[in-house]
Design an enzyme around this catalytic site. Structure first.
Site, mmCIF file in Angstrom:
data_model
loop_
_atom_site.group_PDB
_atom_site.id
_atom_site.type_symbol
_atom_site.label_atom_id
_atom_site.label_comp_id
_atom_site.label_asym_id
_atom_site.label_seq_id
_atom_site.Cartn_x
_atom_site.Cartn_y
_atom_site.Cartn_z
ATOM 1 N N THR A 101 0.829 -1.062 0.027
ATOM 2 C CA THR A 101 0.082 -0.241 -0.087
ATOM 3 C C THR A 101 0.875 1.419 -0.017
ATOM 4 O O THR A 101 0.509 2.303 -0.045
ATOM 5 C CB THR A 101 -0.758 0.009 1.242
ATOM 6 N N GLU B 59 -19.902 -20.317 -16.879
ATOM 7 C CA GLU B 59 -19.812 -18.781 -16.668
ATOM 8 C C GLU B 59 -20.992 -18.186 -17.152
ATOM 9 O O GLU B 59 -21.216 -17.228 -16.259
ATOM 10 C CB GLU B 59 -18.594 -18.343 -17.727
#
Ligand code: ADP
Ligand code: MG
Ligand code: ZN
Length: 608
Positions: free
Chosen positions: A214, A432
């Site tokens: 981060t 999917e």
């Protein structure tokens, strides 16, 4: 220290053997006769007497002395020396008379200057050898620590100093709160006197906490860059491999150097590796504790007004020893969280500056597709996109490069060469579309962005990408439930169409379980438990492991709850697909044909 080999341990008998040899050598040198006789100093008169007695065998003049050999009463040749007498004509006569060799050189083994020097060294050699072996034996006994401590400070200290880090706050995107908190430190480093004059004490240390990637390290460097002060950095993990006493010595050295260079920044990365809670039980990690204690001592000891600021970073703040967080130490805690939508867009822009982009690039879409990604991952996405552009022989990076690299970072590279039979391809396509249809037919769920059945190196056979409209920080019970239903949608489609199930749903199962468990144990979203914390997160920044804090009976009930939740979501998914079974077939065939379809294409087919 990694590269340092542990010296192999030789058996004790080896040292006895060496000692024996040394002893023999020592004796032989002192023993006369073996290496020649010792020179005895005598008077000039003694020489004359010996010549007269006919004992002298040889005489030589060397510098300002006579060296001569004479037989003693046992008939053994001995070596003598004596001072030079000014009137030596008498001696010369006598020597001639006695038929003694004179003026020649006496055999080198006995008396030349070189031999005496050599002899001196030789007689010292055993002592030297003995000393050497003794000390090396001693060292081994002491676990090799002595030598290293002594050489410490020169070669082993892996303290990195950067005069200028070259980073500024402009390099850090998002993280506005963290930057704000650090601005004060920058100002302090610019002008410590201002703070001293008014009597204000700035915190000596600040702790940057947040998940990996981060920008904690980046922020620390940026502080040094903004303040234009030297940056000392050391990683906690470097202390771990060290020998006893090394860590503490290194800490001492670090602070000594920093004090000399003040104002400056000392940065301790991954401080959790040395700053773990100390425990009382014996046999704990002494080295780590010594290092930690030294760190605490140094932090208390140094004068904060001088302008040394200590920054540390960790992604496991919960494990830190409380002593580290006391006032006067790391009492300021700066959270560095995963970026939000705005932050992600800003990070993409910062890293996008380094590559050539074409006009199709839209960072907002990428940012929306990468919820949960860290700054490091976003930087990686830009780089992967640039690499793809180069691979395809283009000179600029396009939006499709970036979208592909999002998938690479999330799901791995495409496995173009993978051979999948027609039947399995069908199953994957239905699977999917099952996910996508369930998602599309529920309100409160993110729209479908892309569906593909091109296999990935991560092992994923197909992939449905959903992109949130905006950034969500809260999740309602309904949203959670709908998400679980979407996870089960793939398997539901297989059941409905093929009447059997495949292993392709394993990842869906994992994700559904994790979410359902969290809803029951941590979010208080189950009907049978009230707002009771059944599980606590032990490391919020790394994988969010949890520990169960309830009785075994309750644990069994939790499992049941979780199962019920997933089952009803699964039933909902099957229901949705049954209602839309024609669309399911139509979309699956469309996907089979195109292999990859966009969210818009999907919606177009779905809506007519
Ligand atoms: P951490 O120390 O928190 O694990 P780093 O500071 O090492 O993370 O970040 C790794 C890389 O990720 C940085 O060098 C930078 O390229 C990129 N990065 C991370 N966060 C940001 C950010 N907020 N802005 C710009 N780049 C970032
Ligand atoms: Mg780091
Ligand atoms: Zn699936």
């Amino acid at each position: 220290m990694k590269e340092e080999k542990k010296p192999s341990r030789k058996p004790l008998i080896f040292y006895y053997f060496i000692a024996l040899i040394v002893w023999l050598l020592f004796n032989s040198i002192l023993a006369p006769g073996l290496f020649g006789t010792k020179v005895q100093e005598v008077t000039y008169n003694f020489l004359l007497e010996q010549v007269a007695a006919g004992h002298v065998t040889q005489v030589v003049m060397e510098n300002d002395r006579y060296l001569f050999t004479a037989l003693d009463e046992n008939g053994k040749e001995r070596l003598y020396k004596t001072g030079l007498w000014p009137d030596y004509s008498e001696l010369t006569e006598q020597l001639k008379e006695a038929g003694v060799k004179f003026g020649g050189t006496i055999p080198a083994k006995n008396n030349s200057l070189l031999t005496s020097i050599l002899g001196g060294i030789l007689s010292l050699l055993p002592l030297l050898l003995l000393g050497f072996f003794m000390s090396s034996m001693l060292k081994k006994r002491m676990g090799d620590s002595m030598g290293n401590v002594m050489s410490f400070g020169k070669s082993n200290a892996k303290i990195y100093v950067e005069a200028q880090t070259g980073k500024t706050f402009l390099d850090v995107a998002g993280q506005d709160e963290a930057k704000e908190a650090l601005t004060e430190i920058v100002d302090f480093l610019h002008n410590p006197q201002k703070y001293a004059d008014i009597g204000a004490n700035l915190p000596k240390g600040a702790l940057l906490v947040g998940p990996p990637g981060t920008g904690k390290t980046l922020l620390a460097k940026a502080v040094a860059g903004e303040a234009q002060v030297p940056f000392f950095s050391i990683s906690g993990s470097e202390f771990v491999e060290m020998f006893v006493g090394m860590g503490a010595a290194k800490v001492r050295d670090l602070f000594k150097q920093a004090n000399e260079k003040a104002p400056c920044i000392v940065f301790i990365d991954e401080i959790d590796t040395i700053g773990k809670k100390r425990d009382n039980n014996m046999g704990g990690n002494d080295e780590r504790e010594q290092t930690l204690n030294q760190l605490l001592t140094e932090m208390d000891g140094f004068d904060g007004a001088k302008g040394v600021v200590i920054l540390a970073a960790t992604n496991r703040p919960e494990t830190l020893d409380k002593a580290l967080l006391r006032p006067g130490r790391f009492d300021r805690r700066i959270p560095v969280e995963l970026p939000d939508l705005k932050g992600r867009e800003a990070i993409l822009k910062v890293h996008g500056k380094n590559v050539k982009l074409d006009s199709s690039v839209d960072f907002n879409t990428i940012a929306r597709a990468t919820s949960g990604a860290s700054g490091a991952e976003l930087a990686n996405i830009i780089n992967e996109g640039a690499l793809r552009a180069v691979r395809q022989g283009r000179t600029t990076v396009s939006q499709s490069d970036l979208e592909e690299s999002v998938e690479v970072v999330i799901a791995g590279y495409q496995r173009k060469g993978a051979v999948i039979c027609e039947r399995e391809k069908q199953v994957i396509a239905y699977h999917e579309i099952g996910h996508a249809l369930v998602a599309a037919r529920q309100t409160e769920s993110a729209p479908v962005h892309k569906i593909t059945i091109i296999p990935r190196t991560s092992g994923a056979l197909g992939y449905t990408m959903q992109v949130e409209e905006g950034e969500k920080v809260l999740m309602t019970r309904e949203e959670g439930f709908n998400k679980i239903a979407t996870f089960t949608g793939g398997r539901a489609a297989e059941e409905l169409v093929f009447g059997s199930v495949t292993s392709g749903a394993s990842n869906d199962i994992e994700q559904a379980t994790r979410l359902a468990r969290a809803m029951v144990t941590r979010y208080g979203m189950s009907r049978n438990f009230d707002m009771i914390a059944l599980e606590t997160v032990t490391n919020p920044y790394l994988g969010a492991d949890t520990t169960l804090s309830c009785s075994p009976e309750t644990a069994a009930r939790i499992d049941e709850e979780v199962n019920d939740l997933i089952r009803s979501a699964h039933e909902k998914a099957i229901g949705i697909l049954k209602e839309n079974v024609e669309k399911l077939h139509e979309l699956a065939h469309f996907l089979l044909e195109k292999e990859t379809i966009s969210g818009e294409e999907f919606m177009a087919v779905l809506n007519g």
